[in-house]
Design a protein around this motif. Sequence first.
Motif, PDB file in Angstrom:
ATOM      1  N   ASN A  44      -8.913  38.888 -14.691  1.00  0.00           N
ATOM      2  CA  ASN A  44      -7.815  38.201 -15.020  1.00  0.00           C
ATOM      3  C   ASN A  44      -7.506  36.647 -13.918  1.00  0.00           C
ATOM      4  O   ASN A  44      -6.441  36.178 -13.273  1.00  0.00           O
ATOM      5  CB  ASN A  44      -6.796  39.340 -12.886  1.00  0.00           C
ATOM      6  N   GLY A  45      -8.300  35.754 -14.558  1.00  0.00           N
ATOM      7  CA  GLY A  45      -8.685  34.660 -14.082  1.00  0.00           C
ATOM      8  C   GLY A  45      -7.249  33.440 -14.604  1.00  0.00           C
ATOM      9  O   GLY A  45      -6.725  33.792 -13.488  1.00  0.00           O
ATOM     10  N   ARG A  46      -6.377  34.231 -16.001  1.00  0.00           N
ATOM     11  CA  ARG A  46      -5.852  33.325 -15.803  1.00  0.00           C
ATOM     12  C   ARG A  46      -4.361  34.025 -15.333  1.00  0.00           C
ATOM     13  O   ARG A  46      -3.479  32.536 -14.851  1.00  0.00           O
ATOM     14  CB  ARG A  46      -4.902  33.241 -17.565  1.00  0.00           C
ATOM     15  N   PRO A  47      -4.044  34.705 -14.726  1.00  0.00           N
ATOM     16  CA  PRO A  47      -2.722  35.403 -13.957  1.00  0.00           C
ATOM     17  C   PRO A  47      -3.168  34.746 -13.410  1.00  0.00           C
ATOM     18  O   PRO A  47      -2.169  34.202 -12.111  1.00  0.00           O
ATOM     19  CB  PRO A  47      -2.499  36.834 -14.734  1.00  0.00           C
ATOM     20  N   LEU A  48      -4.251  34.890 -12.404  1.00  0.00           N
ATOM     21  CA  LEU A  48      -4.657  34.221 -10.569  1.00  0.00           C
ATOM     22  C   LEU A  48      -4.525  32.576 -10.935  1.00  0.00           C
ATOM     23  O   LEU A  48      -3.467  32.215  -9.879  1.00  0.00           O
ATOM     24  CB  LEU A  48      -6.176  34.792 -10.433  1.00  0.00           C
ATOM     25  N   ALA A  49      -4.907  32.181 -12.170  1.00  0.00           N
ATOM     26  CA  ALA A  49      -4.365  30.857 -12.073  1.00  0.00           C
ATOM     27  C   ALA A  49      -2.840  29.962 -12.061  1.00  0.00           C
ATOM     28  O   ALA A  49      -2.379  29.595 -11.387  1.00  0.00           O
ATOM     29  CB  ALA A  49      -5.826  30.651 -13.127  1.00  0.00           C
ATOM     30  N   ALA A  62       0.774  14.899 -23.462  1.00  0.00           N
ATOM     31  CA  ALA A  62       1.479  14.880 -24.795  1.00  0.00           C
ATOM     32  C   ALA A  62       0.355  16.061 -26.153  1.00  0.00           C
ATOM     33  O   ALA A  62       0.831  15.757 -26.788  1.00  0.00           O
ATOM     34  CB  ALA A  62       1.572  13.305 -25.379  1.00  0.00           C
ATOM     35  N   ILE A  63      -0.579  15.942 -25.633  1.00  0.00           N
ATOM     36  CA  ILE A  63      -1.972  16.122 -26.059  1.00  0.00           C
ATOM     37  C   ILE A  63      -1.177  18.527 -26.104  1.00  0.00           C
ATOM     38  O   ILE A  63      -1.415  18.444 -27.074  1.00  0.00           O
ATOM     39  CB  ILE A  63      -3.302  16.694 -25.882  1.00  0.00           C
ATOM     40  N   GLN A  64      -0.685  18.679 -24.448  1.00  0.00           N
ATOM     41  CA  GLN A  64      -0.315  20.093 -24.709  1.00  0.00           C
ATOM     42  C   GLN A  64       1.361  20.202 -26.145  1.00  0.00           C
ATOM     43  O   GLN A  64       1.323  21.136 -25.853  1.00  0.00           O
ATOM     44  CB  GLN A  64       0.705  20.013 -22.498  1.00  0.00           C
ATOM     45  N   ALA A  87       2.059  29.518 -23.292  1.00  0.00           N
ATOM     46  CA  ALA A  87       1.380  28.648 -23.290  1.00  0.00           C
ATOM     47  C   ALA A  87       2.638  27.448 -22.831  1.00  0.00           C
ATOM     48  O   ALA A  87       1.905  26.118 -21.394  1.00  0.00           O
ATOM     49  CB  ALA A  87       1.009  28.109 -24.951  1.00  0.00           C
ATOM     50  N   GLY A  88       4.008  27.476 -22.743  1.00  0.00           N
ATOM     51  CA  GLY A  88       4.699  26.694 -22.622  1.00  0.00           C
ATOM     52  C   GLY A  88       5.146  26.760 -20.507  1.00  0.00           C
ATOM     53  O   GLY A  88       5.111  25.375 -20.443  1.00  0.00           O
ATOM     54  N   ILE A  89       5.216  27.816 -20.508  1.00  0.00           N
ATOM     55  CA  ILE A  89       5.164  27.772 -19.148  1.00  0.00           C
ATOM     56  C   ILE A  89       4.160  27.229 -18.429  1.00  0.00           C
ATOM     57  O   ILE A  89       4.415  26.391 -17.555  1.00  0.00           O
ATOM     58  CB  ILE A  89       5.580  29.512 -18.882  1.00  0.00           C
ATOM     59  N   ILE A  90       3.015  27.553 -18.630  1.00  0.00           N
ATOM     60  CA  ILE A  90       1.639  26.744 -17.627  1.00  0.00           C
ATOM     61  C   ILE A  90       1.429  25.347 -18.121  1.00  0.00           C
ATOM     62  O   ILE A  90       1.154  24.494 -17.072  1.00  0.00           O
ATOM     63  CB  ILE A  90       0.423  27.775 -18.384  1.00  0.00           C
ATOM     64  N   TYR A  91       2.112  24.747 -18.973  1.00  0.00           N
ATOM     65  CA  TYR A  91       2.236  23.435 -19.443  1.00  0.00           C
ATOM     66  C   TYR A  91       3.421  22.193 -18.479  1.00  0.00           C
ATOM     67  O   TYR A  91       2.693  22.037 -17.816  1.00  0.00           O
ATOM     68  CB  TYR A  91       2.553  23.060 -20.758  1.00  0.00           C
ATOM     69  N   VAL A  92       4.165  23.216 -17.721  1.00  0.00           N
ATOM     70  CA  VAL A  92       5.666  23.023 -16.951  1.00  0.00           C
ATOM     71  C   VAL A  92       5.191  23.183 -16.091  1.00  0.00           C
ATOM     72  O   VAL A  92       5.222  22.334 -15.003  1.00  0.00           O
ATOM     73  CB  VAL A  92       6.431  24.091 -17.017  1.00  0.00           C
ATOM     74  N   LEU A  93       3.717  24.379 -15.215  1.00  0.00           N
ATOM     75  CA  LEU A  93       3.281  24.739 -13.594  1.00  0.00           C
ATOM     76  C   LEU A  93       2.302  23.193 -13.755  1.00  0.00           C
ATOM     77  O   LEU A  93       2.350  22.766 -12.917  1.00  0.00           O
ATOM     78  CB  LEU A  93       3.492  26.081 -14.038  1.00  0.00           C
ATOM     79  N   ILE A  94       1.354  22.877 -14.566  1.00  0.00           N
ATOM     80  CA  ILE A  94       0.545  21.730 -14.504  1.00  0.00           C
ATOM     81  C   ILE A  94       1.364  20.134 -13.999  1.00  0.00           C
ATOM     82  O   ILE A  94       1.083  19.576 -13.542  1.00  0.00           O
ATOM     83  CB  ILE A  94      -0.540  21.597 -16.123  1.00  0.00           C
ATOM     84  N   LEU A 125     -10.293  19.719 -23.531  1.00  0.00           N
ATOM     85  CA  LEU A 125      -9.007  19.297 -23.324  1.00  0.00           C
ATOM     86  C   LEU A 125      -7.825  19.488 -24.581  1.00  0.00           C
ATOM     87  O   LEU A 125      -6.860  19.474 -24.151  1.00  0.00           O
ATOM     88  CB  LEU A 125      -9.029  17.493 -24.212  1.00  0.00           C
ATOM     89  N   ALA A 126      -8.032  20.060 -25.439  1.00  0.00           N
ATOM     90  CA  ALA A 126      -7.291  21.252 -25.576  1.00  0.00           C
ATOM     91  C   ALA A 126      -6.761  22.862 -25.209  1.00  0.00           C
ATOM     92  O   ALA A 126      -5.983  23.610 -25.729  1.00  0.00           O
ATOM     93  CB  ALA A 126      -7.920  21.953 -27.536  1.00  0.00           C
ATOM     94  N   GLY A 127      -7.506  22.955 -24.055  1.00  0.00           N
ATOM     95  CA  GLY A 127      -7.420  24.468 -23.175  1.00  0.00           C
ATOM     96  C   GLY A 127      -6.152  24.597 -22.747  1.00  0.00           C
ATOM     97  O   GLY A 127      -5.537  23.139 -22.076  1.00  0.00           O
ATOM     98  N   ILE A 128      -5.479  25.482 -22.754  1.00  0.00           N
ATOM     99  CA  ILE A 128      -4.344  26.189 -21.851  1.00  0.00           C
ATOM    100  C   ILE A 128      -4.678  25.725 -21.054  1.00  0.00           C
ATOM    101  O   ILE A 128      -2.979  25.282 -20.585  1.00  0.00           O
ATOM    102  CB  ILE A 128      -3.698  27.438 -22.569  1.00  0.00           C
TER     103      ILE A 128
END
Length: 441
Positions: A75-80, A112-114, A134-141, A398-401
């Motif tokens: 559950n790495g990504r959900p935890l992140a 911009a890459i995201q 992916a869009g939600i994760i970008y907003v969080l970052i 650099l292209a990782g979600i």
Amino acid sequence: MEYFSRLINLLLSPLGIFAAVACLAWLVLALRSPTLRWMGFGGTMYAASLYKYFDPFREEEWYQFWGPIEVMVDNGRPLAIVCLAGLIILSFSLNSTISGLKVSPLMMPIHAIQVLIFVKLLVWGNDTVYTVQAGIIYVLIYLITATGLRTWTFEERTLRGPAIALATAATLFCLVVTWQSRLDTMPVFISGRLMGTTANPQHAAVFLALSLLGVCYLLVDSRSSAMLRFVLVIESLMHLNLLLQTGSRTGLVMSAIVLFLFFRRRVSGLYAIGLIMVGGVGFGLKQLGERVSDFTERGDTRTEVWVNQLQQFYQNPIFGRNYIGSRFTIGENSWLGLMEATGFMGLLVLIWLTSVVLKSLSNLTVASRMRNASLVDIDFCIAGLVGVIAGSFLEAYLAGIITMPVLFLAMLSVCCEKVTTQAQPTHPSSNSYVSPRMVKL
């Protein structure tokens, strides 16, 4: 949605309930403790690195980790995502002298890459759910970079906080992998190379190379106690031993860059790190012969991929390759991979990134000549920036979600802005700078 459904299932489990209670307790304590906030971000970086390896030959998941570790890796990504959301809530809960959602110059091309990746997934991808996630994760970052990281970094006199975050991530990785290796080595190795909890030896090596910077900073920081330095030396031994076991030349190159640029002004520090390296080699002596063969006998594993990426770019120079599938994936090289996948727009963003990196390095060099400059902070930024960019030519992070290097860059972008701003005099006749509310870690 895949990640959120897995997260709900995790939270409803006994381990999930315990973790939720522990997180709430941390949230309350972190309102008063800057150190805990940075440790929380370090935990987020570690969570972003967690991934379960899938064996394509057996067509099944890799060997099982020990109970709680298996749950974390699964559950790495959900935890992140949860960690990012918690840090954002924490940052909005705190009163801050820095308002607005300002983006540091170094992070703007990364965002911009995201955006490019999101548009590519939206137009050419075939998995709407994955695209939305992916869009939600970008907003969080974006939010954690523009709020918490920016505020907490500017509130401090030094970069001890970011160093604590990196050291926390390194400690978690070393402890978890060492514990699992004591119980069963099969889950953390593949083809004789250490992948730890990242599902890829290269990813493990990049993680270790970047997190090493935080350990080095705390080693030379004057506020570190003798006991803490002793613990950091032990961790450095573990760090180097694990890095050797990854068999990654990329990790070694990145580590060498980080160590040289950070310690180049500190002869005594170079002696110390030399002793640590000698000790680390001795610590892993029984595997050393095998590790040397890993580094020297694999041959060229990059050129063929790079040539293919260039050919794909030449064939589709405007919008990049047409086929994306359900996941955005590129290999071996962040720069050529983005050009291949996103075409001319990706090339423009990478040119922008290059100019911003060079400008940041120039600003840091100028700042180092100021009378009130903190050289250890400046070297922290230079070593981290050159190290992470150098590694991006050999790996596609650099292209990782959401990856540890992307979160590292988010943190480093604010550090670079803070250091260069702090070194500038606030008045033509003054070489001093008074930052916003200072918090002692």
